[in-house]
Motif scaffolding. Structure first.
Motif, PDB file in Angstrom:
ATOM      1  N   ASP A  96      -6.548  14.413 -79.308  1.00 57.95           N
ATOM      2  CA  ASP A  96      -6.167  13.934 -77.976  1.00 57.95           C
ATOM      3  C   ASP A  96      -4.704  14.323 -77.750  1.00 57.95           C
ATOM      4  O   ASP A  96      -3.838  13.973 -78.549  1.00 57.95           O
ATOM      5  N   THR A  97      -4.427  15.045 -76.683  1.00 59.56           N
ATOM      6  CA  THR A  97      -3.072  15.516 -76.409  1.00 59.56           C
ATOM      7  C   THR A  97      -2.094  14.362 -76.311  1.00 59.56           C
ATOM      8  O   THR A  97      -0.984  14.421 -76.848  1.00 59.56           O
ATOM      9  N   PHE A  98      -2.511  13.297 -75.640  1.00 58.99           N
ATOM     10  CA  PHE A  98      -1.635  12.140 -75.483  1.00 58.99           C
ATOM     11  C   PHE A  98      -1.267  11.549 -76.854  1.00 58.99           C
ATOM     12  O   PHE A  98      -0.097  11.291 -77.136  1.00 58.99           O
ATOM     13  N   LEU A  99      -2.259  11.348 -77.707  1.00 56.12           N
ATOM     14  CA  LEU A  99      -1.991  10.777 -79.026  1.00 56.12           C
ATOM     15  C   LEU A  99      -1.160  11.727 -79.888  1.00 56.12           C
ATOM     16  O   LEU A  99      -0.285  11.291 -80.642  1.00 56.12           O
ATOM     17  N   ALA A 100      -1.434  13.008 -79.779  1.00 51.61           N
ATOM     18  CA  ALA A 100      -0.652  13.989 -80.544  1.00 51.61           C
ATOM     19  C   ALA A 100       0.818  13.945 -80.115  1.00 51.61           C
ATOM     20  O   ALA A 100       1.721  14.001 -80.966  1.00 51.61           O
ATOM     21  N   GLU A 101       1.068  13.824 -78.815  1.00 52.95           N
ATOM     22  CA  GLU A 101       2.443  13.733 -78.320  1.00 52.95           C
ATOM     23  C   GLU A 101       3.098  12.431 -78.765  1.00 52.95           C
ATOM     24  O   GLU A 101       4.286  12.413 -79.125  1.00 52.95           O
ATOM     25  N   GLN A 102       2.350  11.341 -78.758  1.00 54.93           N
ATOM     26  CA  GLN A 102       2.874  10.060 -79.230  1.00 54.93           C
ATOM     27  C   GLN A 102       3.232  10.148 -80.713  1.00 54.93           C
ATOM     28  O   GLN A 102       4.267   9.629 -81.139  1.00 54.93           O
ATOM     29  N   GLY A 103       2.387  10.803 -81.481  1.00 51.28           N
ATOM     30  CA  GLY A 103       2.665  10.992 -82.905  1.00 51.28           C
ATOM     31  C   GLY A 103       3.896  11.850 -83.133  1.00 51.28           C
ATOM     32  O   GLY A 103       4.708  11.566 -84.019  1.00 51.28           O
ATOM     33  N   GLN A 104       4.047  12.896 -82.311  1.00 49.68           N
ATOM     34  CA  GLN A 104       5.223  13.767 -82.426  1.00 49.68           C
ATOM     35  C   GLN A 104       6.498  12.990 -82.084  1.00 49.68           C
ATOM     36  O   GLN A 104       7.509  13.115 -82.769  1.00 49.68           O
ATOM     37  N   GLU A 105       6.445  12.176 -81.034  1.00 50.76           N
ATOM     38  CA  GLU A 105       7.605  11.355 -80.667  1.00 50.76           C
ATOM     39  C   GLU A 105       7.945  10.354 -81.774  1.00 50.76           C
ATOM     40  O   GLU A 105       9.118  10.138 -82.083  1.00 50.76           O
ATOM     41  N   ALA A 106       6.921   9.760 -82.373  1.00 51.79           N
ATOM     42  CA  ALA A 106       7.153   8.816 -83.472  1.00 51.79           C
ATOM     43  C   ALA A 106       7.799   9.528 -84.656  1.00 51.79           C
ATOM     44  O   ALA A 106       8.754   9.015 -85.256  1.00 51.79           O
ATOM     45  N   ALA A 107       7.297  10.710 -84.972  1.00 52.22           N
ATOM     46  CA  ALA A 107       7.861  11.476 -86.092  1.00 52.22           C
ATOM     47  C   ALA A 107       9.314  11.845 -85.815  1.00 52.22           C
ATOM     48  O   ALA A 107      10.173  11.757 -86.709  1.00 52.22           O
ATOM     49  N   GLU A 108       9.629  12.250 -84.589  1.00 49.95           N
ATOM     50  CA  GLU A 108      11.005  12.605 -84.228  1.00 49.95           C
ATOM     51  C   GLU A 108      11.921  11.388 -84.284  1.00 49.95           C
ATOM     52  O   GLU A 108      13.069  11.485 -84.728  1.00 49.95           O
ATOM     53  N   THR A 109      11.423  10.249 -83.838  1.00 51.96           N
ATOM     54  CA  THR A 109      12.212   9.017 -83.891  1.00 51.96           C
ATOM     55  C   THR A 109      12.512   8.632 -85.335  1.00 51.96           C
ATOM     56  O   THR A 109      13.643   8.269 -85.672  1.00 51.96           O
ATOM     57  N   ILE A 110      11.509   8.725 -86.186  1.00 55.03           N
ATOM     58  CA  ILE A 110      11.696   8.388 -87.606  1.00 55.03           C
ATOM     59  C   ILE A 110      12.702   9.347 -88.254  1.00 55.03           C
ATOM     60  O   ILE A 110      13.604   8.913 -88.983  1.00 55.03           O
ATOM     61  N   THR A 111      12.573  10.631 -87.972  1.00 53.24           N
ATOM     62  CA  THR A 111      13.502  11.623 -88.528  1.00 53.24           C
ATOM     63  C   THR A 111      14.922  11.359 -88.037  1.00 53.24           C
ATOM     64  O   THR A 111      15.880  11.404 -88.822  1.00 53.24           O
TER      65      THR A 111
END
Length: 171
Positions: free
Chosen positions: A69-84
């Motif tokens: 799901d594009t929306f979930l993939a983008e949410q996951g990418q944002e979460a990963a960037e925030t954590i980094t």
């Protein structure tokens, strides 16, 4: 005489500028700490949600990526960037806190974050340093300014220097 006055003026100017470094780094550190404090609850909530679901942080992020799901993939990418971002800023904050006053310049240069540094500069107000660190930075700035002007003066004066001819060598 003019050369000495110019060197003294440039030395005093660079001393004043260099003496501001400790105060600026203190402002930078406070902003850095604020950014870490703002991101920490977000990362902790993500980790707690992953743990409650029986997942590690990496497994939870992987699930986002594989969701299809594009929306979930983008949410996951944002979460990963925030954590980094949180981890990077936390490491920079820890490094600055652990460095001594005269090593702080090197630590600052090594862990520098452009966004936080520019926001700190926007609000920075110069202050007269009343610490040994400020005095050392001022002294180093003075010497650097003095040496810079004398070096420039020599480079500019070099083509105009007197040349000694054979008659001058015999005298």
């Amino acid at each position: 005489m003019i050369k000495s006055l110019l060197a003294m003026g440039l030395g005093a100017s660079t001393a004043l500028g260099a003496s501001q470094f400790p105060a600026y780094v203190q402002d930078y550190s406070q902003r850095l700490g604020g950014a870490v404090d703002a991101l920490q609850p977000i990362v902790e909530q993500f980790d707690a949600s992953a743990f409650a679901a029986g997942l590690s942080r990496e497994t939870a992020l992987e699930r986002y990526r594989e969701a299809g799901d594009t929306f979930l993939a983008e949410q996951g990418q944002e979460a990963a960037e925030t954590i980094t971002r949180y981890e990077d800023l936390r490491a920079a904050k820890d490094a600055l806190e652990q460095s001594g006053p005269f090593v702080r310049l090197v630590t600052f240069a090594r862990t520098y974050d452009h966004d936080i540094a520019s926001r700190a500069m926007d609000d920075f107000e110069p202050a007269v340093p009343a610490t040994a660190e400020g005095a050392v930075h001022a002294g180093a700035g003075f010497v650097a300014g003095w040496a810079l002007l004398l070096g420039i003066w020599k480079l500019v004066a070099m083509p105009f220097g007197r040349r000694r001819g054979p008659a001058a060598d015999q005298a």
